[in-house]
Structure formats: structure tokens, C-alpha cells
Design an enzyme around this catalytic site. Structure first.
Site, PDB file in Angstrom:
ATOM      1  N   LYS A   1       0.860  -1.197   0.000  1.00 57.23           N
ATOM      2  CA  LYS A   1       0.000   0.000   0.000  1.00 57.23           C
ATOM      3  C   LYS A   1       0.884   1.231   0.000  1.00 57.23           C
ATOM      4  O   LYS A   1       1.862   1.314   0.753  1.00 57.23           O
ATOM      5  CB  LYS A   1      -0.884  -0.015   1.242  1.00 57.23           C
ATOM      6  CG  LYS A   1      -1.714   1.244   1.401  1.00 57.23           C
ATOM      7  CD  LYS A   1      -2.836   1.032   2.347  1.00 57.23           C
ATOM      8  CE  LYS A   1      -2.517   1.578   3.714  1.00 57.23           C
ATOM      9  NZ  LYS A   1      -3.701   1.656   4.572  1.00 57.23           N
TER      10      LYS A   1
HETATM   11  C1  R5P Z   1      -3.578   4.527   8.620  1.00 55.39           C
HETATM   12  O1  R5P Z   1      -4.240   4.822   9.567  1.00 55.39           O
HETATM   13  C2  R5P Z   1      -3.910   3.348   7.876  1.00 55.39           C
HETATM   14  O2  R5P Z   1      -2.863   2.703   7.257  1.00 55.39           O
HETATM   15  C3  R5P Z   1      -5.052   3.570   6.915  1.00 55.39           C
HETATM   16  O3  R5P Z   1      -5.556   2.311   6.703  1.00 55.39           O
HETATM   17  C4  R5P Z   1      -4.676   4.196   5.567  1.00 55.39           C
HETATM   18  O4  R5P Z   1      -4.059   5.424   5.728  1.00 55.39           O
HETATM   19  C5  R5P Z   1      -5.870   4.299   4.649  1.00 55.39           C
HETATM   20  O5  R5P Z   1      -6.805   5.185   5.148  1.00 55.39           O
HETATM   21  P1  R5P Z   1      -7.044   6.622   4.487  1.00 55.39           P
HETATM   22  O6  R5P Z   1      -7.668   6.366   3.157  1.00 55.39           O
HETATM   23  O7  R5P Z   1      -7.959   7.315   5.431  1.00 55.39           O
HETATM   24  O8  R5P Z   1      -5.709   7.285   4.333  1.00 55.39           O
END
Ligand code: R5P
Length: 292
Positions: A203
Site C-alpha cells: 500500500k
Molecule cells: C492509517 O491509519 C492506515 O494505514 C489507513 O488504513 C490508511 O491510511 C488508509 O486510510 P485513508 O484512506 O484514510 O488514508
């Protein structure tokens, strides 16, 4: 004992038909074992090869983030629209209905809160507990360039070793410290390191210039985090550009659950990710669902 009298004698071995091997839809995953592929198929749609992961793990370092104060009220109604839920084991056990039968990507690293140095994380879930919870994958934060870079990499490689033992894929999550520049050069480095060191998928964040070089240089699938809340049209445009430039989907949180109409938004994101719907059409789709 089974009654054998009625077993027919004639058999059909289809001698003229070679046994087929269905190609696995995910980049770089062809040589993984069956269990690992099966788990990945609970995350990525076998049809599109893409995923809409609903990320709600923010509380593991941010506490009750806006939109996640009552996950039972705001997130459970969205579950039917997500391909996968990304959350902590605490939220899974305390709030998520076990009848949710899609993939769960379990947040498996943690430690410091937003009040401290964020890269100081450790592994926070054992592989046994991930298996007990029937997780489709475990996610670990990797802080390339951060103060505790090496430890975060070791967290990931340890989980990769344990995951490989039981067929559990590891999602390497690239966290970009405030002092680092979020550009394609950094994302290429961080994503490639995660893949080389064993993450089944990675990711990262979308960058407006050169994102296609990030996906091209990473030998396993990439999903993008949504990041801070932005107007729905912009979030849909970002999702479109990301998949158009090689991402295998999104792991989106705030841009869904902080939307004015989260159920409409997640459905519009699905259209973009799985059907490659252009962002202006997807935004109109969002608006029409919101108006209902
Ligand atoms: C951080 O809190 C996590 O890795 C989240 O799952 C990631 O940042 C995705 O969430 P967002 O779309 O809110 O950034």
C-alpha cells in the site's frame, strides 16, 4: 456404509480435453501457494483483479478518528459494499459481525500514538491470532527513511516468514514521515523494498507525477491509501488515475467514511476501481445515489 450397488460402471475421462490451469489475476503472485492465493482472492476480485479495501484501522494510533467514533453505527452498514475490511483485531472482535464473510486485512503492527514518534512500531499481532481470526492478510507499517526504519523492515520480514509458514499474505504499508518528500522517487524506493523483502502486496500513496513508474517498478500489486478527506470528485479522480496507472485498487478510509454520503461514495469508488468508470461519471453516480 455407502451403498455401492448403484455406482455406474461407465466413466468419462474427457481424454481429448487437456487439464486447464486458470491464470491467477494478480501480478507477481503466480508462484504463491494455493492457500496464499485463496486468501488474496478474498481481497482482490478474481474478475477484475482489483479491490476496494475499506480502511478503518486509524484508531490504532489516532484514537476515535472522525467518522469512526461508533464503528457499529457508521461502518457496519458499509461492509456489504467493500471487498475487504482493513481493521484492528480489537474492532474485529468487539464490533464486526462474524457473518462478514469477505476478506479481513488485519492491522498487525502498532505501538506509538500520534503524540509520539510514529515509526517506533512493533509487531502487534501473532500469526496464530491472525489465523484464529481467519484473516486474509496481515498489514504492517514500513517507515522507509524513518528513525526506526530497520526495525519496521524487520517487523515486516518476520511477519512474512510467519505468514509464509501458514499461507498468510503480508501487506506492506509504506508510511511517509512528515519530513520526507512524497514523490514518485520515494514511493518507488519504499514499494520496491517492501516487495523485494517479501510483501505479497503493497500500500502506498498516489503521486500525481510518475505514479506509473511506481507501479511498474513494483513486482507485486499496489493499492493506494486515500489520505486526508478531499472533495468526493477529487477522491474519485485520484482513484481513477491510480488504477489507470497500474494500481490494483484502493485501501480507502477517510474519503469514504468522512464523506457526506458514505454508502454512495463507496459505490462510486467501486465503479471506478472495478469498472474503470471515468471520474466525472462516477461523481454523477455518487450524486444520484446521494440524492435518493
Ligand atoms: C492509517 O491509519 C492506515 O494505514 C489507513 O488504513 C490508511 O491510511 C488508509 O486510510 P485513508 O484512506 O484514510 O488514508
Amino acid at each position: 456404509m455407502a451403498d455401492t450397488d448403484s455406482i455406474p460402471e461407465t466413466k468419462e475421462f474427457h481424454l481429448g480435453i487437456p487439464q486447464t490451469a486458470e491464470p491467477f489475476p494478480l501480478k507477481g503472485c503466480h508462484h504463491l501457494d494455493w492457500g496464499m492465493k485463496n486468501r488474496l482472492s478474498h481481497i482482490f476480485s478474481p474478475k477484475s483483479g482489483r479491490t476496494v479495501m475499506l480502511a478503518v484501522d486509524h484508531g490504532y494510533f489516532m484514537g476515535p478518528t472522525s467518522g469512526l467514533e461508533r464503528i457499529d453505527v457508521t461502518i457496519n452498514p458499509l461492509l456489504g459494499y467493500a471487498d475487504t475490511l482493513m481493521c484492528t483485531r480489537g474492532v474485529l472482535r468487539s464490533i464486526t459481525p462474524p457473518t462478514f464473510n469477505k476478506g479481513v486485512v488485519l492491522r498487525a503492527s502498532g505501538g506509538p500514538s500520534i503524540l509520539k514518534e510514529l515509526s517506533d512500531e512493533n509487531i502487534a499481532v501473532s500469526i496464530e491470532d491472525a489465523l484464529r481470526l481467519n484473516a486474509a492478510a496481515v498489514a504492517v507499517q514500513v517507515f522507509i527513511g524513518g528513525e526506526f526504519e530497520t526495525r519496521s523492515i524487520h517487523n515486516m520480514t518476520r511477519l512474512v516468514d510467519e505468514g509464509n509458514r501458514y499461507g498468510v499474505p503480508v501487506l506492506g504499508v509504506t508510511a511517509v514521515g512528515k519530513q520526507l518528500v512524497r514523490d514518485a522517487k520515494y514511493m518507488r524506493l519504499a514499494t520496491r523494498m517492501c516487495a523485494e523483502l517479501g510483501a505479497a502486496y503493497v500500500k502506498t500513496y498516489f503521486v500525481s507525477e510518475g505514479f506509473e513508474t511506481v507501479t511498474a517498478g513494483c513486482p507485486v500489486p499496489i493499492v493506494i491509501a486515500g489520505g486526508k478527506k478531499m472533495p468526493e470528485a477529487e477522491a474519485l479522480t485520484m482513484a481513477f488515475q491510480a488504477v489507470d496507472q497500474g494500481a490494483a485498487g484502493v485501501d480507502m478510509g477517510r474519503n469514504i467514511f468522512q464523506s457526506e454520503a458514505p454508502i454512495a461514495m463507496i459505490q462510486a469508488v467501486r465503479k471506478v476501481v472495478h469498472e474503470h468508470m471515468p471520474p466525472n461519471e462516477a461523481y454523477e453516480y455518487y450524486r444520484s445515489l446521494k440524492a435518493k
